[in-house]
Design an enzyme around this catalytic site. Sequence first.
Site, PDB file in Angstrom:
ATOM      1  N   TYR A 148     111.262  15.949  26.907  1.00 48.63           N
ATOM      2  CA  TYR A 148     110.149  15.850  27.864  1.00 48.63           C
ATOM      3  C   TYR A 148     110.262  14.564  28.698  1.00 48.63           C
ATOM      4  O   TYR A 148     110.178  14.609  29.937  1.00 48.63           O
ATOM      5  CB  TYR A 148     108.838  15.870  27.080  1.00 48.63           C
ATOM      6  CG  TYR A 148     107.583  15.740  27.893  1.00 48.63           C
ATOM      7  CD1 TYR A 148     107.124  16.785  28.677  1.00 48.63           C
ATOM      8  CD2 TYR A 148     106.831  14.557  27.840  1.00 48.63           C
ATOM      9  CE1 TYR A 148     105.944  16.658  29.411  1.00 48.63           C
ATOM     10  CE2 TYR A 148     105.654  14.430  28.563  1.00 48.63           C
ATOM     11  CZ  TYR A 148     105.221  15.481  29.341  1.00 48.63           C
ATOM     12  OH  TYR A 148     104.051  15.353  30.061  1.00 48.63           O
TER      13      TYR A 148
HETATM   14  N1  LIG Z   1      98.304  16.892  28.027  1.00 51.42           N
HETATM   15  C1  LIG Z   1      98.892  15.703  27.980  1.00 51.42           C
HETATM   16  O1  LIG Z   1      98.737  14.951  27.003  1.00 51.42           O
HETATM   17  C2  LIG Z   1      99.748  15.242  29.128  1.00 51.42           C
HETATM   18  C3  LIG Z   1     100.220  13.923  29.136  1.00 51.42           C
HETATM   19  C4  LIG Z   1     101.015  13.498  30.193  1.00 51.42           C
HETATM   20  C5  LIG Z   1     101.337  14.357  31.221  1.00 51.42           C
HETATM   21  N2  LIG Z   1     100.889  15.654  31.189  1.00 51.42           N
HETATM   22  C6  LIG Z   1     101.292  16.538  32.281  1.00 51.42           C
HETATM   23  O2  LIG Z   1     100.164  17.185  32.808  1.00 51.42           O
HETATM   24  C7  LIG Z   1     100.575  18.407  33.444  1.00 51.42           C
HETATM   25  C8  LIG Z   1      99.604  19.518  33.056  1.00 51.42           C
HETATM   26  O3  LIG Z   1      99.699  19.749  31.657  1.00 51.42           O
HETATM   27  P1  LIG Z   1      98.448  20.112  30.751  1.00 51.42           P
HETATM   28  O4  LIG Z   1      98.398  19.113  29.664  1.00 51.42           O
HETATM   29  O5  LIG Z   1      97.263  20.368  31.557  1.00 51.42           O
HETATM   30  O6  LIG Z   1      99.000  21.458  30.046  1.00 51.42           O
HETATM   31  P2  LIG Z   1      98.705  23.015  30.312  1.00 51.42           P
HETATM   32  O7  LIG Z   1      97.273  23.315  30.081  1.00 51.42           O
HETATM   33  O8  LIG Z   1      99.738  23.704  29.515  1.00 51.42           O
HETATM   34  O9  LIG Z   1      98.983  23.195  31.882  1.00 51.42           O
HETATM   35  C9  LIG Z   1     100.280  23.368  32.392  1.00 51.42           C
HETATM   36  C10 LIG Z   1     100.161  24.143  33.680  1.00 51.42           C
HETATM   37  O10 LIG Z   1     101.474  24.247  34.269  1.00 51.42           O
HETATM   38  C11 LIG Z   1     101.707  25.616  34.545  1.00 51.42           C
HETATM   39  N3  LIG Z   1     103.129  25.951  34.524  1.00 51.42           N
HETATM   40  C12 LIG Z   1     104.008  25.874  33.505  1.00 51.42           C
HETATM   41  N4  LIG Z   1     105.212  26.312  33.885  1.00 51.42           N
HETATM   42  C13 LIG Z   1     105.089  26.673  35.190  1.00 51.42           C
HETATM   43  C14 LIG Z   1     105.976  27.223  36.149  1.00 51.42           C
HETATM   44  N5  LIG Z   1     107.262  27.495  35.858  1.00 51.42           N
HETATM   45  N6  LIG Z   1     105.510  27.483  37.401  1.00 51.42           N
HETATM   46  C15 LIG Z   1     104.215  27.227  37.718  1.00 51.42           C
HETATM   47  N7  LIG Z   1     103.316  26.738  36.843  1.00 51.42           N
HETATM   48  C16 LIG Z   1     103.757  26.462  35.598  1.00 51.42           C
HETATM   49  C17 LIG Z   1     100.955  26.379  33.472  1.00 51.42           C
HETATM   50  O11 LIG Z   1     100.779  27.720  33.898  1.00 51.42           O
HETATM   51  P3  LIG Z   1     100.832  28.964  32.840  1.00 51.42           P
HETATM   52  O12 LIG Z   1      99.475  29.026  32.206  1.00 51.42           O
HETATM   53  O13 LIG Z   1     101.127  30.114  33.728  1.00 51.42           O
HETATM   54  O14 LIG Z   1     101.925  28.675  31.873  1.00 51.42           O
HETATM   55  C18 LIG Z   1      99.660  25.577  33.441  1.00 51.42           C
HETATM   56  O15 LIG Z   1      98.833  25.964  34.511  1.00 51.42           O
HETATM   57  C19 LIG Z   1     102.019  18.660  32.990  1.00 51.42           C
HETATM   58  O16 LIG Z   1     102.901  18.300  34.036  1.00 51.42           O
HETATM   59  C20 LIG Z   1     102.170  17.702  31.824  1.00 51.42           C
HETATM   60  O17 LIG Z   1     103.497  17.291  31.644  1.00 51.42           O
HETATM   61  C21 LIG Z   1     100.100  16.116  30.166  1.00 51.42           C
END
Ligand SMILES: NC(=O)c1ccc[n+]([C@@H]2O[C@H](COP(=O)([O-])OP(=O)(O)OC[C@H]3O[C@@H](n4cnc5c(N)ncnc54)[C@H](OP(=O)(O)O)[C@@H]3O)[C@@H](O)[C@H]2O)c1
Length: 293
Positions: A148
């Site tokens: 990641y």
């Molecule tokens: N949660 C944390 O602790 C954390 C920390 C640092 C950074 N982040 C970053 O925050 C961002 C959002 O993550 P989240 O925590 O909110 O998780 P999440 O709820 O799993 O959201 C991820 C989103 O990305 C979409 N996605 C995944 N693969 C995709 C693709 N190939 N094309 C288009 N959309 C896609 C998913 O859509 P589907 O539902 O269709 O799969 C979902 O809408 C990510 O970039 C993650 O790396 C999160």
Amino acid sequence: MITGASSGIGRETALHLNAQGYRVIATVRRDADGDALREAAGHPDRMIPVRCDVTSDAEVSDLAAGVARITGGRLDAMFSNAGIANGTGDVTAEGCPVATLERLVAVNYLGSVRVIQALLPQLRAARGTLVINSALMTHTVLPYNGGYAPSKAALEAWADQLRREIRPHGVRVVCIRAAAIATPLEAKQDSAGVPSDGPYPDQHAFVEGGLVLMRRAAGNAAVQPARVAELVETVIGPGRAPLKPIVGGNARPIWAIGVLPLRMQDALLARVVRRMVRAAQGEPPPVRWPASR
Ligand SMILES: NC(=O)c1ccc[n+]([C@@H]2O[C@H](COP(=O)([O-])OP(=O)(O)OC[C@H]3O[C@@H](n4cnc5c(N)ncnc54)[C@H](OP(=O)(O)O)[C@@H]3O)[C@@H](O)[C@H]2O)c1
């Protein structure tokens, strides 16, 4: 325009900005997610779900054309948020399969770049703001991150290049560095498949411990996706935005580890691993979750 708005941070940000009166174009991969987003929106007429997989050239090109039709070619702000994590299978640097690393790079790095490149002419036309959901892991790399951190580090290096090149055009580029945020991201991992034997037996307990700590902290204000949504609202608003703001559970101490001499970082992170392993074994939470912004 926000990518990855079906759940977690993207969904929360889309709903929050819509509630503030913004017209939001939100990408999803399933129509049902778009319908649910519009139903939850405070101003459904200003919430526009669009289907887009960020790994598809054709879908991203259609997205850019669709956004231009809606905005007249001037996009005020874009949040590149879609992304995936990996807590499944071997998550070590030595053992994580190259195919898994390729998937992470395809979504987190190249997927983000694909969408941003396609939308930049419209952002330039509006002298708008680009916000990228990077990760605090680019600054303080935790062990056993399953590929990641490298995928997000590549994205941030590309964003640094872009920010320095696009400056004369008046486009602001902000990388949000989130630590732990309670979203479905973690639940999408199958930690049962992470090996508990072999040369790195701690990897299994480390991933399990992370999930345990996340579940324990789930109600804490510092880990709510709303924190990121409010931060996005701040950085796209008027005023001088920080270029790499941090947010999320324990963001400050994790950031502080990343500025220490490398050997000190290694020693402290070895302690963090031991704590995560103990958390997986059912010991009381060793980590506080201060509000970090
Ligand atoms: N949660 C944390 O602790 C954390 C920390 C640092 C950074 N982040 C970053 O925050 C961002 C959002 O993550 P989240 O925590 O909110 O998780 P999440 O709820 O799993 O959201 C991820 C989103 O990305 C979409 N996605 C995944 N693969 C995709 C693709 N190939 N094309 C288009 N959309 C896609 C998913 O859509 P589907 O539902 O269709 O799969 C979902 O809408 C990510 O970039 C993650 O790396 C999160």
